[in-house]
Design an enzyme around this catalytic site. Sequence first.
Site, PDB file in Angstrom:
ATOM      1  N   TYR A 178      -5.512  19.524  12.943  1.00 27.25           N
ATOM      2  CA  TYR A 178      -6.611  19.641  12.352  1.00 27.25           C
ATOM      3  C   TYR A 178      -6.336  20.447  11.159  1.00 27.25           C
ATOM      4  O   TYR A 178      -5.599  21.503  11.078  1.00 27.25           O
ATOM      5  CB  TYR A 178      -7.775  20.648  13.003  1.00 27.25           C
ATOM      6  N   THR A 188      -8.992   2.526  -3.423  1.00 27.58           N
ATOM      7  CA  THR A 188      -8.705   2.632  -2.116  1.00 27.58           C
ATOM      8  C   THR A 188      -7.247   2.369  -2.166  1.00 27.58           C
ATOM      9  O   THR A 188      -6.638   1.885  -3.218  1.00 27.58           O
ATOM     10  CB  THR A 188      -9.277   1.233  -1.498  1.00 27.58           C
ATOM     11  N   LYS A 191      -5.735  -1.940  -0.691  1.00 28.90           N
ATOM     12  CA  LYS A 191      -5.772  -3.407  -1.379  1.00 28.90           C
ATOM     13  C   LYS A 191      -4.522  -3.542  -2.230  1.00 28.90           C
ATOM     14  O   LYS A 191      -3.392  -3.809  -1.304  1.00 28.90           O
ATOM     15  CB  LYS A 191      -7.046  -3.304  -2.282  1.00 28.90           C
TER      16      LYS A 191
HETATM   17  N1  DSN Z   1     -15.166  -3.779  -1.903  1.00 29.09           N
HETATM   18  C1  DSN Z   1     -15.210  -4.327  -0.718  1.00 29.09           C
HETATM   19  C2  DSN Z   1     -14.249  -5.526  -0.733  1.00 29.09           C
HETATM   20  O1  DSN Z   1     -13.547  -5.665  -1.963  1.00 29.09           O
HETATM   21  O2  DSN Z   1     -13.832  -6.162  -0.069  1.00 29.09           O
HETATM   22  C3  DSN Z   1     -14.760  -3.418   0.215  1.00 29.09           C
HETATM   23  O3  DSN Z   1     -15.745  -2.366   0.087  1.00 29.09           O
END
Ligand code: DSN
Length: 428
Positions: free
Chosen positions: A55, A234, A237
């Site tokens: 934590y 993110t 990806k």
């Molecule tokens: N934006 C979605 C995607 O591109 O798959 C995920 O939030």
Amino acid sequence: MSSPFDAFITNDDELVDLLAREWARQTRTLQLIASENFTSPAVMAATGSILTNKYSEGYPGRRYYGGNSIVDEIEDLARRRLTGLFGAEHANVQSHSGANANVAVYQALLEPGDTVLAMRLDQGGHLTHGSPASMTSKIWKFVAYGVTPRNDDPATPGELIDFDHVRSMALEHRPKLIVAGATAYARRIDPAPFREIADEVGALLMFDSAHVAGLIAGGSHPNPVPYADVVTFTTHKTLRGPRGGAILCRDEHAKAIDMAVFPGQQGGPLEHVIAAKAVAFREAAHPSFSQYTDQVVANAQAFGAALAGEGFRMVSGGTQNHMVLVDLREFDAQLTGKVAQEVLDRAGITTNRNTIPDDPRSPFVTSGLRVGTAAETTAGLQEGDFAAVAALMARALRGRDDDTVIEGVRGDVAELCAAFNPYANFTK
Ligand code: DSN
């Protein structure tokens, strides 16, 4: 046992079996979802590390729990690697997801009811860009821009971000924040005109680079950091890290952003995921990552051209990133995105249905299919292989009512995947 990572789950047959099946699915069928990738074993190992036990609410040097001296070093390492990768002044690596990162930025920079100008979901934007289905639209007032009308002349393609519309909406609504970035848009997004418009109306600029963060890190796409007040993304990806989010910002916003992530939105950060982010940021700084991202784009272009050769229409007439947004109606007017996705699943080709600009069908049905090259480029596929994948997709969709055709395609997919297994050294 089929993967090295589930070797310790020896007393849970049900879960071991499910992990083995998912391992087989990921490595024996084609993964073409534009928002997915195959991480390195090092990223997976960090995600599964002992750090999951700790934590550490707060930030390095300012924690609300004891025992965080090593965790502080790990989070600092991730922040340092990330600011170095993008040339940013400040990084927050705690957001659990891209959606969380976006909402944290709104919370940091806006008051409830403030106006935000962003891309409409059905034109390529994201749910958190003010979709009526998202809580963002209930707290802030979103107004939207879209893309230019379809134009089939390759010299003057349509379905591109309509900067006249962005500007006129900005002048009319005087937003406090403009959001650039998309989730189903196959073209390079130039941050400079967004900055110009933001300056003209005195707005802040957020660039949501969720999809293209890896392409930016690899130098295949322009870096929005010098233009935007805040950049969100993110990590899983094109950047090829663990599932999660991150925020880059100018120093002047650092305190507000950090406060909005914690305690504004989240409690304890996922330090095991932050360690995995640090691994991914280091991998993305390696020269081989630029070769990877250039190949991702080259593969998408070859894939798009081959799909067009099979009779599919590419939205915006082409691609400049890792994805192709396909309008299925030219290929087969009766074929919906939902049916196409299901047929391709049966054939071992994983995709997602997607709305296309001005889609007459609902988001649950759609007339479009989104495919991406990030994951299978990691597995080693090149331009010619993606042309072969386009042919397999067309074969499956044309023969969708014939199980023999689908089985045949599934067999050919399995053969391709056997030659390009991203985890070949680990598959038993
Ligand atoms: N934006 C979605 C995607 O591109 O798959 C995920 O939030």
